[in-house]
Motif scaffolding. Structure first.
Motif, PDB file in Angstrom:
ATOM      1  N   UNK A   1       0.827  -1.185   0.000  1.00  0.00           N
ATOM      2  CA  UNK A   1       0.000   0.000   0.000  1.00  0.00           C
ATOM      3  C   UNK A   1       0.877   1.256   0.000  1.00  0.00           C
ATOM      4  N   UNK A   2       1.974   1.232   0.748  1.00  0.00           N
ATOM      5  CA  UNK A   2       2.845   2.399   0.833  1.00  0.00           C
ATOM      6  C   UNK A   2       3.428   2.788  -0.509  1.00  0.00           C
ATOM      7  N   UNK A   3       3.831   1.796  -1.300  1.00  0.00           N
ATOM      8  CA  UNK A   3       4.395   2.080  -2.617  1.00  0.00           C
ATOM      9  C   UNK A   3       3.335   2.681  -3.536  1.00  0.00           C
ATOM     10  N   UNK A   4       2.114   2.166  -3.464  1.00  0.00           N
ATOM     11  CA  UNK A   4       1.020   2.722  -4.258  1.00  0.00           C
ATOM     12  C   UNK A   4       0.768   4.181  -3.880  1.00  0.00           C
ATOM     13  N   UNK A   5       0.730   4.465  -2.588  1.00  0.00           N
ATOM     14  CA  UNK A   5       0.507   5.836  -2.127  1.00  0.00           C
ATOM     15  C   UNK A   5       1.651   6.740  -2.594  1.00  0.00           C
ATOM     16  N   UNK A   6       2.864   6.238  -2.501  1.00  0.00           N
ATOM     17  CA  UNK A   6       4.033   7.030  -2.896  1.00  0.00           C
ATOM     18  C   UNK A   6       3.965   7.365  -4.388  1.00  0.00           C
ATOM     19  N   UNK A   7       3.584   6.381  -5.205  1.00  0.00           N
ATOM     20  CA  UNK A   7       3.458   6.620  -6.645  1.00  0.00           C
ATOM     21  C   UNK A   7       2.311   7.578  -6.940  1.00  0.00           C
ATOM     22  N   UNK A   8       1.179   7.365  -6.289  1.00  0.00           N
ATOM     23  CA  UNK A   8      -0.002   8.187  -6.548  1.00  0.00           C
ATOM     24  C   UNK A   8       0.239   9.654  -6.178  1.00  0.00           C
ATOM     25  N   UNK A   9       1.029   9.866  -5.140  1.00  0.00           N
ATOM     26  CA  UNK A   9       1.274  11.224  -4.641  1.00  0.00           C
ATOM     27  C   UNK A   9       2.697  11.681  -4.935  1.00  0.00           C
ATOM     28  N   UNK A  10       3.231  11.226  -6.044  1.00  0.00           N
ATOM     29  CA  UNK A  10       4.646  11.458  -6.361  1.00  0.00           C
ATOM     30  C   UNK A  10       5.037  12.922  -6.470  1.00  0.00           C
ATOM     31  N   UNK A  11       4.095  13.813  -6.711  1.00  0.00           N
ATOM     32  CA  UNK A  11       4.447  15.237  -6.785  1.00  0.00           C
ATOM     33  C   UNK A  11       4.624  15.854  -5.397  1.00  0.00           C
ATOM     34  N   UNK A  12       4.387  15.058  -4.373  1.00  0.00           N
ATOM     35  CA  UNK A  12       4.567  15.495  -2.988  1.00  0.00           C
ATOM     36  C   UNK A  12       5.732  14.718  -2.368  1.00  0.00           C
ATOM     37  N   UNK A  13       6.234  15.212  -1.272  1.00  0.00           N
ATOM     38  CA  UNK A  13       7.280  14.524  -0.525  1.00  0.00           C
ATOM     39  C   UNK A  13       6.598  13.488   0.362  1.00  0.00           C
ATOM     40  N   UNK A  14       6.726  12.212   0.011  1.00  0.00           N
ATOM     41  CA  UNK A  14       6.014  11.136   0.697  1.00  0.00           C
ATOM     42  C   UNK A  14       7.001  10.210   1.387  1.00  0.00           C
ATOM     43  N   UNK A  15       6.734   9.918   2.643  1.00  0.00           N
ATOM     44  CA  UNK A  15       7.475   8.908   3.396  1.00  0.00           C
ATOM     45  C   UNK A  15       6.530   7.739   3.599  1.00  0.00           C
ATOM     46  N   UNK A  16       6.892   6.576   3.094  1.00  0.00           N
ATOM     47  CA  UNK A  16       6.043   5.391   3.247  1.00  0.00           C
ATOM     48  C   UNK A  16       6.665   4.473   4.295  1.00  0.00           C
ATOM     49  N   UNK A  17       5.849   4.088   5.265  1.00  0.00           N
ATOM     50  CA  UNK A  17       6.319   3.207   6.329  1.00  0.00           C
ATOM     51  C   UNK A  17       5.337   2.065   6.506  1.00  0.00           C
ATOM     52  N   UNK A  18       5.847   0.920   6.928  1.00  0.00           N
ATOM     53  CA  UNK A  18       4.984  -0.233   7.150  1.00  0.00           C
ATOM     54  C   UNK A  18       4.904  -0.609   8.623  1.00  0.00           C
ATOM     55  N   UNK A  19       5.587   0.115   9.469  1.00  0.00           N
ATOM     56  CA  UNK A  19       5.601  -0.190  10.891  1.00  0.00           C
ATOM     57  C   UNK A  19       5.123   1.041  11.666  1.00  0.00           C
ATOM     58  N   UNK A  20       3.948   0.930  12.265  1.00  0.00           N
ATOM     59  CA  UNK A  20       3.349   2.066  12.978  1.00  0.00           C
ATOM     60  C   UNK A  20       4.201   2.509  14.164  1.00  0.00           C
ATOM     61  N   UNK A  21       4.811   1.562  14.869  1.00  0.00           N
ATOM     62  CA  UNK A  21       5.642   1.918  16.021  1.00  0.00           C
ATOM     63  C   UNK A  21       6.853   2.740  15.582  1.00  0.00           C
ATOM     64  N   UNK A  22       7.446   2.389  14.440  1.00  0.00           N
ATOM     65  CA  UNK A  22       8.579   3.160  13.923  1.00  0.00           C
ATOM     66  C   UNK A  22       8.123   4.556  13.483  1.00  0.00           C
ATOM     67  N   UNK A  23       6.953   4.635  12.862  1.00  0.00           N
ATOM     68  CA  UNK A  23       6.414   5.938  12.459  1.00  0.00           C
ATOM     69  C   UNK A  23       6.173   6.813  13.687  1.00  0.00           C
ATOM     70  N   UNK A  24       5.630   6.218  14.720  1.00  0.00           N
ATOM     71  CA  UNK A  24       5.382   6.939  15.970  1.00  0.00           C
ATOM     72  C   UNK A  24       6.686   7.482  16.548  1.00  0.00           C
ATOM     73  N   UNK A  25       7.728   6.686  16.535  1.00  0.00           N
ATOM     74  CA  UNK A  25       9.018   7.133  17.057  1.00  0.00           C
ATOM     75  C   UNK A  25       9.602   8.268  16.221  1.00  0.00           C
TER      76      UNK A  25
END
Length: 116
Positions: A1-25
């Motif tokens: 899902x993260x890669x799809x979001x990154x491609x779809x929003x490529x004109x923006x600065x997108x950080x894709x993460x698959x681990x919520x705990x790491x994102x929280x940190x």
């Protein structure tokens, strides 16, 4: 899902993460995001748990969350979504609609930041 979001929003600065705990940190460490797309159903930490942890740690970033779900809500999930002001998008979503949603949300945030 993260890669799809990154491609779809490529004109923006997108950080894709698959681990919520790491994102929280990262956010606790000072990372700031205009929009945080968060799936309600994730391994290890649900979207609800992520929201609640972020609400305690960095409440202003909890308002940036946009929940994603494929449906099939439990009573608890339905109650949670009704109790928060955060928007939610149902999967699968149209890429053009996702871009339009993100652009509108970012434009509204920019107007608020400019004092308009």
């Amino acid at each position: 899902m993260g890669l799809l979001m990154k491609r779809a929003l490529r004109r923006h600065d997108v950080t894709a993460m698959t681990n919520a705990a790491e994102a929280l940190e990262m956010i606790r460490g000072g990372a700031v995001y205009d929009i945080i797309f968060c799936d309600l159903m994730m391994p290890l930490m649900s979207g609800i748990e992520f929201y609640e942890a972020l609400q305690r740690a960095v409440p202003q970033q909890a308002t940036a969350i946009v929940f994603l779900s494929g449906g099939a809500f439990s009573t608890a999930t339905t109650s949670f979504l009704a109790s928060v002001a955060n928007p939610y998008l149902e999967k699968p979503f149209d890429v053009a609609a996702l871009r339009k949603f993100a652009d509108a949300r970012l434009a509204a945030a920019a107007m608020t930041d400019d004092g308009a």
